[in-house]
Write an enzyme that holds these catalytic residues in place. Structure first.
Site, PDB file in Angstrom:
ATOM      1  N   GLU A 175      62.824 -83.491 -50.240  1.00 54.01           N
ATOM      2  CA  GLU A 175      62.655 -83.520 -48.781  1.00 54.01           C
ATOM      3  C   GLU A 175      62.452 -82.114 -48.220  1.00 54.01           C
ATOM      4  OE1 GLU A 175      65.274 -86.082 -46.577  1.00 54.01           O
ATOM      5  OE2 GLU A 175      64.670 -85.216 -44.657  1.00 54.01           O
ATOM      6  N   LYS A 226      70.412 -94.609 -53.846  1.00 57.06           N
ATOM      7  CA  LYS A 226      69.979 -93.212 -53.710  1.00 57.06           C
ATOM      8  C   LYS A 226      71.196 -92.383 -53.301  1.00 57.06           C
ATOM      9  CE  LYS A 226      67.202 -91.594 -50.198  1.00 57.06           C
ATOM     10  NZ  LYS A 226      68.070 -90.606 -49.520  1.00 57.06           N
ATOM     11  N   ASP A 263      69.628 -94.206 -44.914  1.00 55.61           N
ATOM     12  CA  ASP A 263      70.690 -94.029 -43.911  1.00 55.61           C
ATOM     13  C   ASP A 263      70.113 -93.467 -42.608  1.00 55.61           C
ATOM     14  OD1 ASP A 263      70.293 -91.446 -44.792  1.00 55.61           O
ATOM     15  OD2 ASP A 263      72.369 -91.061 -45.361  1.00 55.61           O
ATOM     16  N   ASP A 272      70.535 -96.439 -49.688  1.00 57.51           N
ATOM     17  CA  ASP A 272      71.095 -95.093 -49.561  1.00 57.51           C
ATOM     18  C   ASP A 272      72.608 -95.214 -49.518  1.00 57.51           C
ATOM     19  OD1 ASP A 272      69.974 -92.594 -49.392  1.00 57.51           O
ATOM     20  OD2 ASP A 272      69.412 -92.758 -47.278  1.00 57.51           O
TER      21      ASP A 272
HETATM   22  O1  KIV Z   1      67.361 -92.035 -44.886  1.00 62.71           O
HETATM   23  C1  KIV Z   1      66.156 -92.070 -45.188  1.00 62.71           C
HETATM   24  O2  KIV Z   1      65.355 -92.785 -44.594  1.00 62.71           O
HETATM   25  C2  KIV Z   1      65.723 -91.226 -46.309  1.00 62.71           C
HETATM   26  C3  KIV Z   1      64.277 -91.091 -46.636  1.00 62.71           C
HETATM   27  C4  KIV Z   1      63.372 -90.795 -45.539  1.00 62.71           C
HETATM   28  C5  KIV Z   1      64.045 -90.292 -47.852  1.00 62.71           C
HETATM   29  O3  KIV Z   1      66.552 -90.684 -46.979  1.00 62.71           O
END
Ligand code: KIV
Length: 266
Positions: free
Chosen positions: A184, A114, A46, A85
């Site tokens: 993270e 995710k 995201d 995501d």
């Molecule tokens: O949104 C994203 O790109 C992420 C990653 C960098 C883990 O969540």
């Protein structure tokens, strides 16, 4: 054709002490090249809210936009596992609507989703999602969708107590059925401790060298996104300069009549 990367591939890699690579992609061509380069997991993060759409934060993006990019990336990826995501509010209000939103991402071509955070609700959701046949990647430590509650981009797990708390969260996600967990902005020593105490792979996003995998935002490694650069992102190229040079040359060629040439006309 190379064999598709699955949850089993990633678990086998962790068990064998082999690292795997994760990069974000938001469009068809980038996904195709990452796949060709051998990247194991392609994430429609995201982060695309800021990187591709120019929004202020990740909370501004919704299911409809994530769906468009998920479909494009899935079309470009053959070998890599495609993880999308789940955006802010798409999975936290109630389990039935979360399952519908998650299921739709799989219909568009994602292989897994995710989701951020670790709490009773997220554990229940992971259980239901995996029961539905969808693998879930967890995400703890700094979780951008909760930035307002956390109070900014703050490193997580800095003390022994905080590290133990993160491990408890990670273990709960693992028990609920998550196939991997992004850590993270966590100190390297804490991430190492968590990684050593989990069976499933951990993925470092600014969590040092001892996780089982590394993830970065592709526009950061390409040197394309230039609004800000996290400390942990490494720039491997200078796409900003490449784009500027190409655009400047085209601009000049159009204005001086050098484009199009004899070979470029019907
Ligand atoms: O949104 C994203 O790109 C992420 C990653 C960098 C883990 O969540």
């Amino acid at each position: 054709m190379a064999k598709k990367v699955t949850v089993r591939t990633l678990q086998k890699m962790k068990n064998a002490g082999e690292k795997f690579s994760v990069l974000t992609a938001y469009d068809y061509s980038t996904a195709k090249y990452l796949d060709e380069a051998g990247i194991d997991v392609i994430l429609i993060g995201d982060s695309l809210a800021m990187v591709a759409l120019g929004y202020e934060n990740t909370m501004s993006i919704g299911v409809e936009e994530m769906s468009i990019f998920t479909r494009a990336v899935a079309k470009g990826s053959k070998r890599a596992m495609v993880v999308t995501d789940m955006p802010f509010l798409s999975y936290t209000t109630d389990i039935p609507s979360a399952l519908t939103n998650i299921g739709n991402m799989i219909k568009l071509g994602a292989n897994a989703v995710k989701i951020e955070a670790s709490n009773d609700y997220i554990e229940a959701l992971i259980k239901r999602t995996t029961q539905m046949g969808v693998p879930v990647m967890g995400h703890i430590g700094f979780t951008p969708q909760s930035e307002n509650v956390i109070g900014g981009h703050i490193i997580q797990g800095k003390t022994e107590d905080a590290t133990e708390q993160l491990l408890i969260q990670a273990k709960k996600l693992e028990k609920a059925g998550a196939f991997s967990i992004v850590l993270e902005m966590v100190p390297e020593t804490s991430a190492k401790y968590i990684t050593e105490n989990l069976t499933i792979p951990t993925i470092s996003c600014g969590a040092g060298r001892y996780c089982d995998a590394q993830v970065l935002v592709s526009d950061d490694i390409f040197g394309k996104f230039s609004d800000f650069k996290p400390k942990f992102a490494r720039k491997y190229g200078d796409m900003k300069s490449l784009i500027l040079n190409c655009a400047k040359q085209f601009n000049e060629d159009v204005k001086t009549g050098k484009f199009p040439s004899e070979e470029e006309i019907y």
